[in-house]
Motif scaffolding. Sequence first.
Motif, mmCIF file in Angstrom:
data_model
loop_
_atom_site.group_PDB
_atom_site.id
_atom_site.type_symbol
_atom_site.label_atom_id
_atom_site.label_comp_id
_atom_site.label_asym_id
_atom_site.label_seq_id
_atom_site.Cartn_x
_atom_site.Cartn_y
_atom_site.Cartn_z
ATOM 1 N N PRO A 170 0.832 -1.214 0.000
ATOM 2 C CA PRO A 170 0.000 0.000 0.000
ATOM 3 C C PRO A 170 0.859 1.254 0.000
ATOM 4 O O PRO A 170 1.779 1.392 0.804
ATOM 5 C CB PRO A 170 -0.805 -0.136 1.291
ATOM 6 C CG PRO A 170 -0.878 -1.607 1.522
ATOM 7 C CD PRO A 170 0.443 -2.144 1.061
ATOM 8 N N ASP A 171 0.594 2.134 -0.933
ATOM 9 C CA ASP A 171 1.403 3.345 -1.095
ATOM 10 C C ASP A 171 0.480 4.553 -1.008
ATOM 11 O O ASP A 171 0.041 5.091 -2.014
ATOM 12 C CB ASP A 171 2.129 3.304 -2.445
ATOM 13 C CG ASP A 171 3.055 4.498 -2.628
ATOM 14 O OD1 ASP A 171 3.408 5.125 -1.609
ATOM 15 O OD2 ASP A 171 3.414 4.801 -3.781
ATOM 16 N N HIS A 172 0.170 4.961 0.212
ATOM 17 C CA HIS A 172 -0.681 6.124 0.408
ATOM 18 C C HIS A 172 0.138 7.383 0.119
ATOM 19 O O HIS A 172 1.240 7.537 0.651
ATOM 20 C CB HIS A 172 -1.201 6.166 1.844
ATOM 21 C CG HIS A 172 -1.704 4.844 2.349
ATOM 22 N ND1 HIS A 172 -2.685 4.123 1.694
ATOM 23 C CD2 HIS A 172 -1.349 4.105 3.431
ATOM 24 C CE1 HIS A 172 -2.917 3.010 2.369
ATOM 25 N NE2 HIS A 172 -2.128 2.970 3.415
ATOM 26 N N THR A 231 -1.833 10.320 3.528
ATOM 27 C CA THR A 231 -1.163 9.945 4.773
ATOM 28 C C THR A 231 -1.410 10.983 5.862
ATOM 29 O O THR A 231 -1.699 10.633 7.014
ATOM 30 C CB THR A 231 0.351 9.784 4.544
ATOM 31 O OG1 THR A 231 0.565 8.723 3.609
ATOM 32 C CG2 THR A 231 1.072 9.455 5.846
ATOM 33 N N ARG A 266 -4.029 3.686 10.132
ATOM 34 C CA ARG A 266 -3.100 3.295 9.057
ATOM 35 C C ARG A 266 -3.237 1.795 8.746
ATOM 36 O O ARG A 266 -3.190 1.403 7.576
ATOM 37 C CB ARG A 266 -1.665 3.621 9.476
ATOM 38 C CG ARG A 266 -0.642 3.433 8.356
ATOM 39 C CD ARG A 266 -0.766 4.524 7.309
ATOM 40 N NE ARG A 266 -0.373 5.816 7.820
ATOM 41 C CZ ARG A 266 0.882 6.260 7.844
ATOM 42 N NH1 ARG A 266 1.872 5.496 7.399
ATOM 43 N NH2 ARG A 266 1.157 7.469 8.311
ATOM 44 N N ASP A 270 -4.280 0.256 5.141
ATOM 45 C CA ASP A 270 -3.453 -0.736 4.449
ATOM 46 C C ASP A 270 -4.297 -1.930 4.023
ATOM 47 O O ASP A 270 -4.190 -2.420 2.888
ATOM 48 C CB ASP A 270 -2.310 -1.203 5.347
ATOM 49 C CG ASP A 270 -1.236 -0.143 5.540
ATOM 50 O OD1 ASP A 270 -1.271 0.877 4.829
ATOM 51 O OD2 ASP A 270 -0.367 -0.345 6.410
ATOM 52 N N THR A 281 -5.234 -3.063 0.169
ATOM 53 C CA THR A 281 -4.830 -4.397 -0.275
ATOM 54 C C THR A 281 -6.013 -5.161 -0.847
ATOM 55 O O THR A 281 -5.915 -5.759 -1.924
ATOM 56 C CB THR A 281 -4.219 -5.182 0.896
ATOM 57 O OG1 THR A 281 -3.064 -4.487 1.378
ATOM 58 C CG2 THR A 281 -3.794 -6.575 0.463
#
Length: 368
Positions: free
Chosen positions: A225-227, A232, A328, A332, A336
């Motif tokens: 996961p790339d917030h 963020t 968070r 995630d 996903t």
Amino acid sequence: MTMVPELVDRPVSFAYNYRMRCSCGGVEDLSAADYEAEINEAHIPCSRCWGSIHFGRAVAALRNLKDPALENEQLGRLAWYHTSTSPDWPSLTYEVQERQRLRDFGLVTDEQIAMLSGLALHVGTYEAAIENVLRRMKYQDDRDSRFFLYRVALDLDSTRVETGYRDENEQRAARLSNTELRAEGLQAVRYLNVYESPGSLSLAVTADAIAAVHMVDLDGHGLVPDHDAELTERLDSFQRDLDAARLRPLPSPREPISAMEQLQRRAAARRGQAVDPGRPTGPEFYRLWESIDSILAERYLVGVNAIVTREFRDAVRPRRRDDDGAVRAYADFYATRAFALTHPSALIAGLASRPAAALWSRPAEIDS
């Protein structure tokens, strides 16, 4: 390594709309947005008889009249999909474990175990397989289960496929047994799926119809996961709000508990979760998490129709927590699981590149 013939994947999209059938035989298109909004008290006009259709699963109609799965000769050329919490579906080990799981309930007779474990296997479209995960998370206490996606190659005799398709609302399909199929000389029965990707075609097949499978772990498919920075910061801000609410002084014992809080505590108790009287409950807790869900949906469910988005949000909602880092962790998990809905091509390509697992012959009593 088992060699699998080149399989054809039908186009995949979770932006689909629906078709609904009138009692007169007419069929009308219905957008997912109107379906979710239940327009006109869940009624749309029928252009054939000028009556109205009370839309819903019970009158779902086939969405794609040109689906190649309608042709017997095409069934073995198409890629089919299945999701399971078992990492070795549908092997002999899986079937033995399934029988043991049924026995563990304690109230299931030997006859019921034989019937339930002897059910035909089911495969469907990619969309139906992924939506099966959401249904199981929501209704079958699988919110914390690990799921595996299978890409299935079939070895079918086209003369042993039932003509046409059954309507799951009106005919037995989901509970067909291997014994019943074989008694009719069949390997496969098509049916209109009305619970997962309603309006799509699924198959009930005998165990010997499955030639090989590819498998991928839906929680370990390689996505990290790339917030982005903006998301963020917003997630961290919500975490601070939750932390502050949790640390506020508890209400006086004389203060009544709100109706919302009472409902939430009862729901938590039904799920077997301990209720901390200091956790942020009631309207404030609800508003915070609903805001988080809306932000995550805007980021990770782009292109997913309103009905599937609602089902997804309902399925992941029990994963909400209020401890340190909960926001968070939830984001995630959300990202996903959403990956399978918004990046099907990447997941299918990864599946197709994996070694295929061969399926060995089962003793006759397993299918009885």
